[in-house]
Design a protein around this motif. Structure first.
Motif, short mmCIF file in Angstrom:
data_model
loop_
_atom_site.label_atom_id
_atom_site.label_comp_id
_atom_site.label_asym_id
_atom_site.label_seq_id
_atom_site.Cartn_x
_atom_site.Cartn_y
_atom_site.Cartn_z
N GLU A 187 14.18 21.76 -32.28
CA GLU A 187 14.61 20.68 -31.38
C GLU A 187 15.92 20.06 -31.84
O GLU A 187 16.74 19.64 -31.02
N ALA A 188 16.15 20.04 -33.15
CA ALA A 188 17.37 19.44 -33.70
C ALA A 188 18.63 20.05 -33.10
O ALA A 188 19.68 19.40 -33.02
N PRO A 190 20.43 19.19 -28.67
CA PRO A 190 21.59 18.41 -28.22
C PRO A 190 22.91 19.15 -28.39
O PRO A 190 23.79 19.06 -27.54
N THR A 194 10.21 24.64 -27.68
CA THR A 194 10.70 23.41 -27.04
C THR A 194 9.86 23.12 -25.80
O THR A 194 9.17 24.01 -25.30
N VAL A 241 10.53 16.24 -33.17
CA VAL A 241 11.73 15.53 -32.73
C VAL A 241 12.66 15.46 -33.93
O VAL A 241 12.22 15.57 -35.08
N SER A 254 18.84 14.08 -34.05
CA SER A 254 19.80 14.31 -32.97
C SER A 254 19.18 14.16 -31.58
O SER A 254 19.88 14.19 -30.58
N SER A 255 17.86 14.01 -31.52
CA SER A 255 17.19 13.99 -30.22
C SER A 255 17.58 12.75 -29.40
O SER A 255 17.58 11.64 -29.92
N THR A 256 17.85 12.97 -28.13
CA THR A 256 18.12 11.85 -27.21
C THR A 256 16.78 11.24 -26.80
O THR A 256 15.72 11.83 -27.02
N ARG A 276 14.90 13.59 -24.62
CA ARG A 276 14.26 14.71 -25.35
C ARG A 276 13.02 14.22 -26.08
O ARG A 276 11.99 14.89 -26.12
N ILE A 277 13.11 13.05 -26.72
CA ILE A 277 11.96 12.51 -27.44
C ILE A 277 10.78 12.35 -26.48
O ILE A 277 9.64 12.72 -26.78
N VAL A 321 9.36 15.82 -25.59
CA VAL A 321 8.63 16.42 -26.70
C VAL A 321 7.30 15.69 -26.90
O VAL A 321 6.24 16.32 -27.02
N THR A 362 10.81 6.88 -31.41
CA THR A 362 9.73 7.71 -30.85
C THR A 362 8.56 6.86 -30.37
O THR A 362 7.92 7.18 -29.37
#
Lengths: 415, 264
Positions: free
Chosen positions: A41-42, A45, B130, B152, B155-157, B160-161, B164, B198
């Motif tokens: 996941e890292a 982005p 993912t 997560v 870097s996760s937005t 994205r969090i 996930v 999160t």
């Protein structure tokens, strides 16, 4: 597609290929069921960032113009076509025409992709590029583009490959790159890719992974293809000029698959043109003796994409073998997997021995020493010519020159 | 069989974080992995993640790569992973499998989930799967009654969090730093922020892994996370030990130190 005859090499549609053949991946990066993203996941982005920036770049005339300019004034494009009648005598008299990517700067088609991605790196505001390399050609090309554009450059190369391609290691160093030998796993291309991903996840804020083939997670398969497709765009126009018609078949070697997709892509919409890819058949059909990913592998996930993979029944990657480092890879680009499954392209195996015979034959009959990678396509074309008959024309991607392979050739032929 | 829900409820009641230890199946040997995990549980690990050794572990640093390589060289197969899970679940710890996606894909998602449940496993962690590709695995896991955990990263937005977290049923794994597995001098500064970002997206426990290897670090992480995940530091103890007995003593000692940490 319009055939461009003016001095501009590429229009935006030529560069991006977007919608030209109706075969771009979907929003999730899938070609049919192949491709996608299977990565930590890292990295998501960063992949999103690359995809978004590329989308802007390919619609930006300034970016397209700069890429075009570099291809013409730095890489030496357009590359010529060369008809090889003496070589073709062994192909049942079929016409064989070579697309001379060996004449580009750095000696292989890889320069096309790296110039595009190095420009993209600058657009992304990143200062460092990393890359994997097998034969060393992508490493040399990346080091070249990095030197040209003032980017820091680190190349990951399997320790076995470093030994096989010592000359290219020296070239990369001379160009200012740091070469990191990767001593884990099979110590070849797949392990170099693993190591490059590990670097990328730790340094992604200032580093672009300048991926060298059309494998990997989305958007790499699409971006690398688009930067390589100039090969086919030029060749299609040139063969029409030379022969007055489209070829009966186009042929290319397939490792990860970038030179092949670069040639194939402009012809996908031409139903009468057969697309033939040649994989490394290595020493034989046994496990670990070949790199026949499409012809003997099975569907799985490797390096972030769903594609054909050499794997055992529990999903462990089986190490590949080829006399050519550039084809020694147990995966393949997802677009080739898709072209195979929809029946648009056909893939075959060529053994080490067949490739080396074609390597020597082209040298003796035409005065051209091809890369051993490209020699797989040459060997394939000989067989194909005998099948298609003397009326047929076959366009072969001579993807690189063979200077780097002289060590292998000296041993193989006892020169 | 101890579930993740039981573990986290108990830890919460004790006002501490859960301690989660990782070891690959087949390392240092097939039997040795079960013995090492048992020692870790005795000394205070609440959850054990059994790693499924994979030929291309691109998220792992040198320590885990080394262990996985030894395991694969030793002939570890998925059946051995399932037997290891069975042995470890027998110690009373909640037992998970951590695996890259391709071995599961190849084995068959439904079959893998079913076999894991039958072995006494209560869930999986899938670091390269993912949300976009996770659908079949989430369905197979739900059908088999096992939990899913995804990662997560710093870097996760937010989007994205959220995506996930929505796929997780066990806990959310927050990677403390941008990098591969392996013990570090300090736990990434980003970890606390990531846990805080999160929380609004899930009611599940949020656990922190990557780079945690000492009691002091465990104590630091336990202040803001529901669980502390340690892998490479255990493996390092086993790699550095001259023999199996001293290796077991070393992992027991580390687990005890970490167990004090999560209670600090």
């Amino acid at each position: 597609m319009t055939d461009r005859t003016d001095s501009t090499l590429l229009g935006p549609a030529d560069l991006v290929g977007n919608g030209v053949n109706g075969d771009d991946p979907d929003a999730g990066g899938k070609f049919g069921v192949f491709g996608g993203r299977y990565v930590p996941e890292a990295l998501i982005p960063a992949l999103d960032e690359v995809a978004a920036e590329y989308d802007k770049a390919r619609n930006d005339p300034a970016f397209v113009g700069e890429f075009d300019h570099l291809l013409r004034t730095y890489a030496g494009r357009p590359t010529t076509l060369t008809e090889v009648p003496r070589f073709a005598e062994r192909a049942g008299g079929a016409r064989i025409v070579l697309k001379r990517e060996d004449l580009t700067h750095t000696g292989a088609h890889k320069i096309n992709n790296v110039l595009g991605q190095a420009l993209l790196t600058k657009r992304l505001g990143k200062t460092r590029v990393i890359a994997e390399t097998g034969a060393g050609q992508h490493g040399v090309a990346t080091a070249t583009a990095a030197a040209l554009m003032g980017l820091e450059c680190v190349i990951y190369m399997g320790a076995v490959d470093c030994e096989r391609q010592a000359l290219n290691v020296a070239r990369m160093k001379l160009l200012g790159a740091t070469v990191v030998p990767v001593a884990n796993g099979s110590q070849t291309l797949k392990d170099a890719i693993n190591e490059a991903f590990r670097d990328w996840v730790a340094n992604v804020d200032h580093t672009h992974y300048l991926f060298g083939t059309i494998a990997g997670p989305h958007p790499f398969p699409e971006i690398v293809r688009d930067f390589a497709r100039v090969i086919g765009v030029e060749a299609r126009r040139q063969i029409l000029e030379l022969t007055g018609r489209l070829p009966d078949a186009v042929a290319a070697a397939v490792g990860g698959g970038s030179n092949a997709i670069g040639l194939f892509h402009a012809f996908i919409g031409d139903e009468g043109v057969r697309l033939h890819g040649y994989e490394a058949g290595g020493r034989g059909a046994g496990e670990g003796e070949h790199a026949l990913t499409l012809t003997r592998g099975s569907v799985g996930v490797l390096h972030g994409a769903r594609t054909y993979v050499l794997q055992d029944e529990e999903g462990q990657t089986i190490e590949s073998h080829s006399i050519s480092a550039g084809l020694d890879y147990p995966g393949v680009g997802p677009e080739h997997a898709w072209l195979k499954d929809i029946g648009r392209a056909t893939y075959h195996g060529v053994t080490d021995a067949e490739a080396m015979e074609a390597f020597a034959l082209l040298a003796r009959t035409e005065g051209i020493i091809p890369a051993i990678e490209s020699s797989h396509a040459l060997a394939g074309a000989l067989t194909l010519g005998r099948e298609l008959g003397p009326e047929a024309t076959i366009l072969v991607n001579l993807s690189g020159r063979g200077d780097k392979d002289m060590g292998t050739a000296m041993k193989y032929f006892n020169l | 069989m101890t579930t993740l829900q039981t573990v986290f409820a108990k830890a919460k009641a004790d006002d501490r974080a859960a301690l989660i230890g990782y070891l690959p199946a087949g390392f240092p040997t097939k039997e040795g992995a079960v013995a090492a995990a048992a020692a870790m549980v005795e000394a205070g690990c609440d959850v054990i993640e059994i790693g499924l050794p994979y030929s291309d572990p691109l998220m792992d640093g040198p320590t885990i790569q080394d262990a996985v390589h030894r395991s694969l060289t030793g002939g570890t197969r998925i059946a051995d992973v399932m037997r290891t899970v069975e042995g470890v679940a027998g110690t009373g710890a909640a037992t998970l499998v951590m695996t890259y996606w391709n071995p599961v894909d190849r084995y068959g998602a439904d079959r893998f989930a079913r076999d894991l449940a039958n072995a006494g496993g209560v869930g999986t962690i899938t670091p390269d799967l993912t949300p976009e590709e996770a659908g079949p695995w989430c369905e197979a896991s739900a059908a088999a009654g096992i939990d899913t955990t995804f990662l997560v990263a710093p870097s996760s937005t937010e989007a994205r969090i959220k995506a996930v977290a929505a796929c997780c049923t066990g806990f959310v794994y927050a990677a403390s730093l941008m990098g591969v597995t392996g013990a570090r001098e300090t736990v990434g500064e980003a970890a606390r922020g990531l846990v805080e970002r999160t929380r609004p997206h899930t009611g599940l426990p949020v656990c922190v892994g990557l780079g945690v290897g000492t009691g002091r670090q465990a104590a630091e992480v336990a202040r803001y996370a529901d669980g502390v995940i340690v892998g490479s530091a255990f493996i390092r103890r086993l790699l550095d030990a001259p023999d199996e007995t001293s290796g077991l003593a070393a992992v027991r000692e580390l687990a005890a130190e970490l167990a004090v940490g999560v209670r600090a």
